[in-house]
Write a protein that holds these residues in place. Structure first.
Motif, PDB file in Angstrom:
ATOM      1  N   ARG A  51       0.744  36.403  31.281  1.00  8.57           N
ATOM      2  CA  ARG A  51       0.952  36.017  29.872  1.00  8.57           C
ATOM      3  C   ARG A  51      -0.055  34.962  29.443  1.00  8.57           C
ATOM      4  N   PHE A  52      -0.447  34.084  30.387  1.00 12.19           N
ATOM      5  CA  PHE A  52      -1.373  33.001  30.042  1.00 12.19           C
ATOM      6  C   PHE A  52      -2.802  33.295  30.504  1.00 12.19           C
ATOM      7  N   GLY A  53      -3.086  34.601  30.708  1.00  7.82           N
ATOM      8  CA  GLY A  53      -4.467  35.017  30.930  1.00  7.82           C
ATOM      9  C   GLY A  53      -4.976  34.913  32.342  1.00  7.82           C
ATOM     10  N   LEU A  54      -4.099  34.792  33.339  1.00  9.82           N
ATOM     11  CA  LEU A  54      -4.532  34.702  34.739  1.00  9.82           C
ATOM     12  C   LEU A  54      -4.287  36.047  35.426  1.00  9.82           C
ATOM     13  N   GLU A  66       0.084  21.725  32.044  1.00 16.73           N
ATOM     14  CA  GLU A  66      -0.345  21.853  30.652  1.00 16.73           C
ATOM     15  C   GLU A  66      -1.660  22.619  30.514  1.00 16.73           C
ATOM     16  N   ARG A  67      -2.463  22.649  31.594  1.00 17.73           N
ATOM     17  CA  ARG A  67      -3.730  23.369  31.532  1.00 17.73           C
ATOM     18  C   ARG A  67      -3.490  24.881  31.525  1.00 17.73           C
ATOM     19  N   VAL A  68      -2.431  25.300  32.178  1.00 20.35           N
ATOM     20  CA  VAL A  68      -2.103  26.730  32.233  1.00 20.35           C
ATOM     21  C   VAL A  68      -1.153  27.108  31.091  1.00 20.35           C
ATOM     22  N   ILE A  69      -0.147  26.247  30.845  1.00 20.77           N
ATOM     23  CA  ILE A  69       0.868  26.515  29.815  1.00 20.77           C
ATOM     24  C   ILE A  69       0.796  25.390  28.778  1.00 20.77           C
ATOM     25  N   PRO A  70      -0.034  25.545  27.760  1.00 17.49           N
ATOM     26  CA  PRO A  70      -0.146  24.504  26.731  1.00 17.49           C
ATOM     27  C   PRO A  70       1.211  24.227  26.072  1.00 17.49           C
ATOM     28  N   GLY A  71       1.516  22.949  25.881  1.00 15.45           N
ATOM     29  CA  GLY A  71       2.772  22.577  25.237  1.00 15.45           C
ATOM     30  C   GLY A  71       3.957  22.494  26.167  1.00 15.45           C
ATOM     31  N   SER A  72       3.733  22.713  27.487  1.00 14.20           N
ATOM     32  CA  SER A  72       4.848  22.654  28.428  1.00 14.20           C
ATOM     33  C   SER A  72       5.412  21.233  28.512  1.00 14.20           C
TER      34      SER A  72
END
Length: 466
Positions: A51-54, A66-72
């Protein structure tokens, strides 16, 4: 089984339950991620990583969340040890409903956090959201209606320091502290509706609706529906939806019935039943509704005379006449004129002042329209004059020719009683006003009366408005 074995079994069962719970939630969720106490990712499932492009979940390991899931907010949960059970997380694809829980060691210290993405399609929550929004709309509507039906006046706005006014306020405050019916008696324009508002505002029901209904302003065939409401399709042309009446709208609050003397006899009996039984039926319905309404009534007519003539039910009169309050006409309290004029000019946004001679002229006037007439006069004088200082001549021009005083001597010669003399004087006054004005609307304006009040008095005296 000894105590050590039982303890081992307890730990084993607990760990197995936690593992099963994690697997169930992880498999049914749209994504799962675990971070350590520094909020670095230690595990993320494939669905969440994609979902987060990985392409590979391993790419996320060791990275700040936060680098993988912005707003976490997992860092906040890991540091505080407090869960965030339901929240919204914006993602490049769609918003997610997420749950964040702290991870603790055997001593209960927070060592990280785990996050679950519960839903990726908010339509799954749409029934709950729709219900919530519907409740919010109903609450907003109820607040709006309640605000619109709040009392607009207080005792401070019933202006005057004369003995008569002080007695009115004393009785009204007594009435506000009780649940007893209040009957306001007085000529038109003496402030009966204002006082009804003030009584409600000072009562324990002040936070509930204040609803008013003028008996003289509603056609007789519609009054019952206005009072009690209607069932769906109660009569030809009626709405298919139930329509609440004033008793339902005023539930828990105050119902003010103005010009109660004009209420039709058949409706008087139904009102009496509501007062006695605290229940009523909407028109066209067999449903019995409970009534919790405080009643304030007002009239400018002589209810005792109406009872003697059979136009008003005696039993209803006794019910309403628990606390009668007589509002004095303006001509009986001329000492209040300066304060009233100052207050009215302030309400009109005017900085005009009145000369002593002007006030003396006002004190000589009979004021058939009372305070309503006084307000109309001052507003007319402001519009007609350019000088901020209102003198006797300016007010005389705005007032127009004064009606002749009642011919008391003639009454004495003809043997008229007080009521007959007053009726004759009122007939002459109205006939003269119609003749000089040319039409009923202008006559009502000159007399300081509302058009409906003028028509009602003309009909009562048998005078044609043409």
């Amino acid at each position: 089984m000894n105590s050590i074995d039982r303890l081992k079994d307890y730990h084993s069962t607990r760990l197995q339950a936690m593992r099963s719970l994690f697997e169930i939630v992880e498999q049914s969720s749209e994504g799962t991620v675990i971070v350590d106490r520094d909020a670095r990712i230690v595990w993320i499932n494939e669905r969440y990583a994609r979902r987060f492009g990985l392409a590979d979940p391993a790419e996320a390991l060791g990275q700040p969340v936060e680098r993988v899931i912005p707003g976490s907010l997992l860092r906040e949960v890991a540091h505080s040890g407090q869960p965030i059970l339901l929240d919204m997380l914006d993602t490049p694809k769609d918003p997610l409903v997420v749950m964040r829980l702290p991870v603790r060691d055997e001593d209960g210290r927070s060592i990280g956090a785990i996050g679950f993405a519960l839903f990726d399609e908010l339509k799954r929550l749409s029934p709950l959201v729709r219900h919530y929004l519907s409740l919010q709309e109903e609450l907003a509507s109820a607040r709006s209606l309640l605000q619109a039906r709040q009392a607009r006046y207080s005792f401070a706005q019933y202006i005057g320091t004369s003995a008569a006014v002080l007695e009115v306020k004393r009785r009204a405050r007594r009435g506000a502290a009780s649940e007893a019916p209040v009957l306001l008696l007085g000529e038109t324009g003496t402030g009966k509706e204002l006082l009804a508002h003030a009584i409600h505002a000072a009562s324990p029901r002040a936070h509930r609706p204040f609803v008013s209904l003028n008996m003289a302003a509603i056609p007789e065939n519609l009054l019952e529906a206005e009072f009690f409401g209607t069932a769906p399709g109660a009569f030809t042309g009626a709405s298919r939806k139930a329509r609440p009446g004033k008793f339902q709208i005023a539930q828990g609050g105050t119902l003010f019935l103005d010009e109660i003397g004009d209420m039709p006899l058949h409706l008087q009996g139904k009102l009496l039943r509501v007062l006695q039984e605290k229940e009523f039926e909407p028109v066209g319905s067999n449903e019995i509704l409970f009534s919790d309404v405080r009643l304030i009534t007002a009239t400018s007519c002589d209810l005792e005379e109406a009872v003697r003539q059979g136009k008003f039910r005696a039993d209803l009169y006794y019910r309403l006449n628990v606390l009668p309050i007589h509002l004095p006409p303006l001509r009986e309290r001329p000492e209040d004129l300066p304060a009233l004029c100052e207050a009215i000019l302030g309400q009109l946004g005017s900085d005009h002042t009145l000369s002593p001679a002007a006030l003396a002229l006002l004190a000589r006037h009979d004021w058939p329209g009372n305070i309503r007439e006084l307000r109309n006069l001052l507003e007319r004088a402001i519009l007609l004059g350019d000088d901020p200082y209102l003198d006797e001549a300016m007010l005389a021009a705005a007032l127009g020719p004064l009606p002749p005083p009642a011919p008391a001597a003639v009454a004495a010669v003809t043997g008229e009683n007080y009521r007959q003399a007053m009726q004759r004087f009122e007939r002459e006054l109205l006939e003269n006003a119609l003749a000089s004005a040319g039409n009923a609307l202008e006559a009502a304006r000159r007399l300081g009366l509302s058009r409906s009040t003028l028509y009602r008095r003309l009909a009562a005296l048998g005078i044609s408005s043409r």
